[in-house]
Design a protein around this motif. Structure first.
Motif, short mmCIF file in Angstrom:
data_model
loop_
_atom_site.label_atom_id
_atom_site.label_comp_id
_atom_site.label_asym_id
_atom_site.label_seq_id
_atom_site.Cartn_x
_atom_site.Cartn_y
_atom_site.Cartn_z
N SER A 1 0.86 -1.18 0.00
CA SER A 1 0.00 0.00 0.00
C SER A 1 0.89 1.23 0.00
O SER A 1 1.50 1.58 1.01
N GLN A 2 0.97 1.90 -1.15
CA GLN A 2 1.84 3.06 -1.27
C GLN A 2 1.40 4.19 -0.35
O GLN A 2 2.23 5.00 0.09
N ASP A 3 0.10 4.26 -0.05
CA ASP A 3 -0.38 5.32 0.82
C ASP A 3 0.14 5.18 2.24
O ASP A 3 0.12 6.15 3.01
N ILE A 4 0.61 3.99 2.62
CA ILE A 4 1.28 3.79 3.91
C ILE A 4 2.80 3.81 3.73
O ILE A 4 3.51 4.48 4.49
N LYS A 5 3.29 3.12 2.73
CA LYS A 5 4.73 2.98 2.56
C LYS A 5 5.42 4.32 2.36
O LYS A 5 6.47 4.59 2.98
N VAL A 6 4.86 5.18 1.52
CA VAL A 6 5.53 6.44 1.19
C VAL A 6 5.68 7.35 2.42
O VAL A 6 6.80 7.79 2.72
N PRO A 7 4.61 7.66 3.16
CA PRO A 7 4.82 8.55 4.32
C PRO A 7 5.68 7.94 5.41
O PRO A 7 6.43 8.66 6.08
N LEU A 8 5.61 6.61 5.61
CA LEU A 8 6.45 6.01 6.64
C LEU A 8 7.91 5.99 6.22
O LEU A 8 8.82 6.12 7.05
N THR A 9 8.16 5.81 4.92
CA THR A 9 9.52 5.95 4.41
C THR A 9 10.05 7.35 4.69
O THR A 9 11.16 7.54 5.19
N ASN A 10 9.22 8.33 4.39
CA ASN A 10 9.61 9.72 4.63
C ASN A 10 9.84 9.98 6.12
O ASN A 10 10.77 10.69 6.52
N ASN A 11 8.99 9.39 6.95
CA ASN A 11 9.10 9.63 8.38
C ASN A 11 10.37 9.06 8.98
O ASN A 11 10.85 9.54 10.01
N TYR A 12 10.93 8.04 8.37
CA TYR A 12 12.21 7.54 8.85
C TYR A 12 13.25 8.66 8.79
O TYR A 12 13.98 8.92 9.76
N ALA A 13 13.34 9.32 7.65
CA ALA A 13 14.29 10.42 7.50
C ALA A 13 13.95 11.57 8.45
O ALA A 13 14.84 12.18 9.06
N LEU A 14 12.66 11.86 8.59
CA LEU A 14 12.24 12.96 9.47
C LEU A 14 12.59 12.67 10.93
O LEU A 14 13.04 13.56 11.66
N ASN A 15 12.40 11.43 11.35
CA ASN A 15 12.74 11.06 12.73
C ASN A 15 14.23 11.18 12.99
O ASN A 15 14.66 11.57 14.09
N LYS A 16 15.05 10.84 12.00
CA LYS A 16 16.50 11.01 12.16
C LYS A 16 16.83 12.48 12.38
O LYS A 16 17.64 12.82 13.25
N ILE A 17 16.22 13.35 11.60
CA ILE A 17 16.48 14.78 11.76
C ILE A 17 16.03 15.24 13.14
O ILE A 17 16.78 15.92 13.87
N ILE A 18 14.83 14.89 13.53
CA ILE A 18 14.27 15.34 14.80
C ILE A 18 15.12 14.88 15.98
O ILE A 18 15.40 15.64 16.92
N ASN A 19 15.55 13.64 15.93
CA ASN A 19 16.24 13.05 17.08
C ASN A 19 17.74 13.31 17.12
O ASN A 19 18.36 13.19 18.18
N GLU A 20 18.32 13.70 15.97
CA GLU A 20 19.77 13.77 15.90
C GLU A 20 20.35 15.13 15.55
O GLU A 20 21.52 15.40 15.86
N VAL A 21 19.57 15.99 14.91
CA VAL A 21 20.18 17.19 14.33
C VAL A 21 20.75 18.13 15.39
O VAL A 21 21.74 18.83 15.14
#
Length: 485
Positions: A101-121
């Motif tokens: 389901s691309q409607d789940i896969k795409v935002p969760l893929t994006n959120n992986y990168a976003l979580n790295k920024i939020i937690n590490e930057v």
């Protein structure tokens, strides 16, 4: 608040996509799958990735197929993908056992990168504290945007009376793929999470115009929070943030502005000539940010395929004859052959926008004003949009509507259909209207026009089919996760 963690399966998909989308310059030193960023510039690359704003296929086509403003021509619809047909028919089981389901896969893929920024930057090398705080804020607001899309597909509409017990969608706040502790939580918990992310982001983001409208700004985050509050049936709070968004945007050196179709479709206008595939408009140029505060685009299934998706005759009847938005429709099939029925399909819309757009902001604010009894202010906002879409004389809200609060709200909802038909917005409105006392008894249908004449009608069964069931690929690796009915 409790944190809800997605399965390692979901995050494995995410890390694979993010690693493949980032530049190799900093991945060559640190092994892939380990720490993938260390400097502020690395996190800028993650935040600047096109994965956050250009959706090539799938994903946000789903809301297009669920909106009741569309219909379908069987001669082409029978060639559509099975998932397309199931979504149009509002079937309970959309995905096969092996379907992604691309409607789940795409935002969760994006959120992986976003979580790295939020937690590490904040611990990154180089840069200033201000740069780091802004990057973190952008990522938080973007993550909130993604979860707002997901909850409008996979959880019930927000209802104050039941939100604390209605199952939500799992919220992941880590970029650790070894985590495997998860829970769906509740709709209330998810909305609380979205609001908290946005409020913290708004406090840290500058009021200035972003370098690119593909990046989150304070104005865009404020507009999104206003929309979230309206979807929670809290128009007073929504109005405050929408007003702030307009104020910030209007102070930009180059604020977003509405195209005036009276000019763009006039002789020599920028949307002309209208070719076999429609006008030369922002819908064929995903880099046109004129009407946009935050650009997010997807390739629209209704504008570039042979799936038979049209707008329903009832939707077509909402337009006045002088409404220039009709120029984005054609009484032809995708082959460009004439449709003898005269029914209309949207054409030339290669890219639909689902980020934060100025037209959406005007209509959201108009609705907030009407719901809080500022009827004249609501009329002003609606007419600000309509005057750019048709001749001035026809843009005026009828007096009988302008003098009746309930009628005006209904008119604004119809205006949302006129502005956004076949582009996915209607599904989100259908859900919130289903729990709105002003729209008690509302029903939703799709019509399939058969090749030999006659029709098949599909009625959305409320409330269950206002929520998609979770794909098997999610449930199979999350055996403790309850599915939607």
């Amino acid at each position: 608040m409790k944190k809800h963690i997605h399965s390692s399966f979901i995050l494995l998909i995410a890390i694979t996509a993010v690693v493949s989308s980032c530049k190799d310059s900093f991945l060559e030193v640190i092994p892939k799958g380990k720490q993938v960023a260390s400097s502020v510039n690395d996190y800028e690359l993650l935040m600047n990735s096109a994965i956050h704003y250009q959706y090539s296929g799938g994903g946000w086509q789903v809301p297009v197929l669920l909106g009741d403003e569309i219909a379908a021509e069987d001669i082409e619809f029978q060639q559509a993908y099975p998932q397309t047909q199931r979504l149009f028919k509002w079937e309970a089981q959309v995905y096969e056992l092996t379907d992604e389901s691309q409607d789940i896969k795409v935002p969760l893929t994006n959120n992986y990168a976003l979580n790295k920024i939020i937690n590490e930057v904040m611990d990154a090398e180089g840069g200033t504290e201000v740069q780091k705080r802004i990057l973190k804020a952008e990522a938080m607001a973007t993550r909130a945007f993604n979860y707002f899309q997901l909850i409008n597909l996979y959880a019930k509409p927000y209802n104050e009376a039941t939100a604390a017990t209605d199952p939500g969608f799992p919220v992941n706040t880590t970029s650790d793929i070894t985590k495997n502790n998860f829970s769906r939580g509740t709709v209330k918990e998810m909305y609380d999470f979205i609001i908290a992310d946005l409020k913290e982001a708004i406090a840290a983001l500058p009021a200035t115009q972003p370098v690119s409208q593909t990046r989150m700004s304070r104005a865009a985050a404020s507009a999104l929070l206003g929309k979230v509050y309206l979807f929670m049936a809290k128009p007073e709070e929504a109005l405050m943030y929408l007003n702030q968004a307009f104020a910030d945007m209007n102070a930009w050196p180059v604020p977003a502005r509405l195209y005036d179709y009276n000019n763009t479709f006039a002789p020599g206008g920028s949307f002309l000539p209208i070719g076999w595939n429609g006008p030369i408009s922002p819908s064929v140029n995903r880099n046109d940010f004129t009407e946009t505060l935050l650009s997010k685009t997807f390739m629209n299934i209704s504008g570039n395929g042979n799936n038979g998706i049209i707008i329903s005759p009832a939707t077509a009847a909402l337009y006045g004859s002088s409404d220039l938005r009709l120029k984005f429709y054609s009484a032809t099939f995708s082959s460009n052959m004439a449709n003898p029925s005269g029914r209309l399909r949207k054409y030339g819309v290669l890219y639909s926008r689902f980020g934060i757009g100025l037209a959406d902001m005007y209509l959201l604010r108009a609705e907030c004003k009407a719901r809080t009894n500022d009827v004249s202010g609501a009329v002003e906002d609606v007419q600000a949009l309509r005057s750019k879409r048709m001749p001035a004389a026809d843009a005026v809200v009828p007096a009988a509507v302008a003098g009746d609060r309930a009628a005006l709200i209904a008119f604004i909802i119809d205006e949302r259909i006129r502005e956004f038909a076949a582009e996915g917005h209607r599904w989100f409105d259908m859900r919130r209207l289903s729990v709105d006392p002003l729209f008690t008894g509302i029903s939703f249908t799709h019509t399939l026009f058969l090749t030999g004449g006659g029709t098949e009608t599909y009625t959305l069964q409320q409330p269950n089919r206002l929520v998609l069931r979770l794909p098997y690929t999610i449930l199979s690796v999350n055996p403790g996760m309850a599915d939607n009915p």
